[in-house]
Write a protein that holds these residues in place. Sequence first.
Motif, mmCIF file in Angstrom:
data_model
loop_
_atom_site.group_PDB
_atom_site.id
_atom_site.type_symbol
_atom_site.label_atom_id
_atom_site.label_comp_id
_atom_site.label_asym_id
_atom_site.label_seq_id
_atom_site.Cartn_x
_atom_site.Cartn_y
_atom_site.Cartn_z
ATOM 1 N N ILE A 183 -7.931 1.322 2.950
ATOM 2 C CA ILE A 183 -6.743 2.248 2.563
ATOM 3 C C ILE A 183 -5.734 1.262 1.846
ATOM 4 O O ILE A 183 -5.596 0.031 2.132
ATOM 5 N N CYS A 184 -5.163 1.647 0.741
ATOM 6 C CA CYS A 184 -4.416 1.036 -0.192
ATOM 7 C C CYS A 184 -2.710 1.322 0.283
ATOM 8 O O CYS A 184 -2.575 2.422 0.210
ATOM 9 N N GLY A 185 -2.224 0.279 0.478
ATOM 10 C CA GLY A 185 -0.906 0.568 0.725
ATOM 11 C C GLY A 185 0.005 0.778 -0.236
ATOM 12 O O GLY A 185 -0.429 0.393 -1.583
ATOM 13 N N ASP A 186 1.427 0.975 -0.195
ATOM 14 C CA ASP A 186 2.382 1.487 -1.171
ATOM 15 C C ASP A 186 2.981 0.263 -1.746
ATOM 16 O O ASP A 186 4.032 0.616 -2.748
ATOM 17 N N ALA A 187 2.800 -0.847 -1.392
ATOM 18 C CA ALA A 187 3.281 -2.354 -2.011
ATOM 19 C C ALA A 187 2.316 -2.217 -3.381
ATOM 20 O O ALA A 187 2.590 -3.136 -4.197
ATOM 21 N N ASN A 188 1.162 -1.528 -3.374
ATOM 22 C CA ASN A 188 0.295 -1.151 -4.530
ATOM 23 C C ASN A 188 0.356 0.211 -5.099
ATOM 24 O O ASN A 188 0.698 0.927 -4.590
ATOM 25 N N PHE A 189 0.042 0.187 -6.410
ATOM 26 C CA PHE A 189 -0.389 1.529 -7.015
ATOM 27 C C PHE A 189 -1.767 1.446 -7.121
ATOM 28 O O PHE A 189 -2.691 0.487 -6.649
ATOM 29 N N LEU A 190 -2.258 2.698 -7.352
ATOM 30 C CA LEU A 190 -3.826 2.861 -7.356
ATOM 31 C C LEU A 190 -4.132 3.796 -8.402
ATOM 32 O O LEU A 190 -3.455 4.777 -8.623
ATOM 33 N N ALA A 191 -5.581 3.699 -8.700
ATOM 34 C CA ALA A 191 -6.009 4.561 -9.874
ATOM 35 C C ALA A 191 -7.600 4.913 -9.383
ATOM 36 O O ALA A 191 -8.194 3.946 -9.354
#
Length: 917
Positions: A779-787
């Motif tokens: 799960i990617c947190g919102d301190a990162n962007f994701l694509a």
Amino acid sequence: MTDHRLLDLVDACDFRTLFIDELGWDNPDRPPLTFDVDGVDYTLNQVAGYKGLRIWRCTTLPPRPVQRQLDVLVGKDNLERLVIFTDEQRQEWRWPRRAQLGSMNAKLVVHQHLVGDRHTHLTDRLRAIELDFDEDLPLVTLLERMRDAFDREAETASVAAARLMGTLYTHLETAGVGEHDATLLLARLLFLLFGDDTDMWKPKPAHAFAEFLRDNTTPEDLHKQLIELFGTLDVDEDDRDLPADSPLARFRHINGGLFHGDLRLPQLPGGFRDALLEASDFDWSVISPAVFGSMFQTVKSKEARRHGGEHYTTEENILKTIQPLFLDEYRERLERAWDDKGQLTRLHNDLAKLRFLDPACGCGNFLIVAYRELRALELDILKRRRDLDMAAIAAGKKVERAQLSLDVTSEIKVTLDHFFGIEIEEWPARIAETAMLLVDHLANQQMTEEFGEAPDRLPIAIAPTILHANALHTDWATVVAPSDHVVILGNPPFIGQYTKTAAQTADTKAIWGARYNGYLDYVTCWYAKAIDFYGAYAGRWAYVSTNSICQGEAVEFLWRPILEAGWRCRFAHRSFRWVTEATGGAAVHVSIVGFDKLTAPVPVLWTYADGGRGEAERHQIPNINPYLCDAITVLVSSRTAPMSESLPDVDYGNKPTDGGNLLVSRDQHDNVATDPIAARYLRRFVGARELIHDLPRWCVWLPGAPETDISASPVLRERVAAVKEMRENSKKAATVRKAATPHLFDERRHPDVDYLAIPRHVGEQRRFFTARRLSPDVICGDANFLAPDPDGFVLGLLSSSMFIAWMRGIGGRIKSDLRFSNTFVYNTFPFPPITREQHQAVTAAAAQIITSRENHPGSSLADVYDPDRTPADVAAAHEELDKVIDGIFGIEGVDDEVSRQQLLFKRYAAMISTKKG
């Protein structure tokens, strides 16, 4: 020879052995000198010398005022000298501090040495002026060594001065003196202390104030006596009604408003007079007025006083603004006019036309340094004109006058009334006014040394205009009339977009009017005011600002009106650390940008390595664009979708807003994992730190989880209940609404395919972007962007030197670190259309990067991409990727960032033009 041997000779006053036998200087060439000062004879013996630079020793240690008089007498026949005053316990080494960077202060620097002290810095100074036995050193080189060795004392003198002022201010606080009266009192005392040590009172006694304190005041009545003194200073000498024997009769009329107005003082603590007497014994002539303001600011701060007053804005940084803005140009004109009296006169007349406004002047440092440097330039003009006159006379030519030792007062064209400031706080406004008066006195002293005569500024008739007012509520045209000759400069407040008060936000909206955009920082108000002030006039202006004014989305909204008004970037210092406090002080990252409406000179850009900490590198370039890049001028606008059709969308990561209850730390992991139901929903969680440093963290990911599972699990039930409570108690309505689904992350954007996790910030020193592909069960947190990145294409794109060059060029920053933005940096990346083969080439190169990283198990992205330790195979993989991406852009062999940025800006401009068409 050992340092102790040197100090043993110093302590024994065996200076001949020290300088001649140990340091390699020459024997004396002058007989002893004897001078009568105040009825006392003082004898000075030369102990050594070198090509006209002589070292003298006085076998007594007189008071410092007498030392200064003796040095002046020695200096009449010996310009370059070091004078050592000694007694059995103490020595004072005095060196005339010469003009540096145009500085007018040529008074003495004192180094005090206590006999027996083995922790002294004196040995460092002696080593600096040691000569090899066969060394034929030019005098100018030795003088530079002497300056390096002894002028350093002036740097520590400002710290000592701050301590003295801090003690005085502490006593005033104890006595209950209000800030207004404390400000006024210390400003007046500073003027008098400085005047005592810089021969301001001529033809009155040299140290009138110190003598008045010592002989005519008492601890009990000092407050009354000071008020009486100040009242006398404010009255013309012909209008005073004083007894013939009054100690106040020795004081000259000051005028200028500094001593005008009532001052309310209670009885002061006994220690205040002692502290003031100690301050009067200090040599204030070694303190540059440019540091008065910062010194006084430390005085007001108890924390700063504990650190000894080492808080200042350096003159070096002020010169970064004023030199390229105007000073370098006029210095170059002086060089070109050196042998042409007519050109010298035109240059001098042009200086007379200049007016200077600092609309956020603080304690006046920018105005002070600008005035000092211009007076130094003017003095050089007058000296050169005199020399040309004398050469003409020697050649038998007739000249109207020769300026050898004549009064050149009427020739001064750079005057205090050409300088204007606006300051919102009374304390710094008062200090700015006082310091300007004092730097004027120093400039006049330098003129006296050269011409024998200089203007007598007492009583003060010419003064700067320092307006105590809010610059944003003031019509600048009422302070100084707009014209092509007005120069605006300064260092407006550093207050970010999200730290403005409601009043400051209202000011920003009012100043910008219809041009306002929410991205504009408070500092940009001064830019808008400058544009409006000049109108059609073609002046020049420069500010020190936070680097936000040339980074990110705000650039478009600030620079568009600047460019539309006809201004160009004359010079710029790209982001660097602006240190405001020497001890324990925070540093902000700033840019300095100067504007004019000219086509010459060629713009100059300074760049800084090491995150703005390195030395400046100077570049003369055809154009400086709004992002402070060597590239065409273009404004980049944020977009809701990628400009290139070849790129997928990038979005924010998943935002918990959970009070920490859906996230699982390392020490909580086992508790969750041993719950059989909760364990099924336990997922690895990656925020920015976890991504970059490969740190362990988890979360409970519950989309699709039935309510029965949550109810049956004590772990899940407790955590979800805590989320619900946290959200219900929030002050944000949107968060309260999310309390209805407490088991879910507040915002969810998780893909169901392999994706690229993109950190919001990247260290400025990193050569490559630190992004990583992850599987959907992470799960990617919102301190990162994701694509979504099922094949690695986006990893390849973002890992390229071309992409990070674009990000460095236009992206926002936090301090010096690069800030990724999906709408601004990524969506505007001018990536060309590509073929299927090119797409495959990028994914293949990205796969090789992944493989090279895996060759270093246990190494995090931070380790692998450490600028000093990037493994060779990783760097090689990136080089192969760059060949692919560069090839897509149609270039080969490019390995520098500037060339890439130039290409990217051109391609962006072309793509925007096509889309508009």
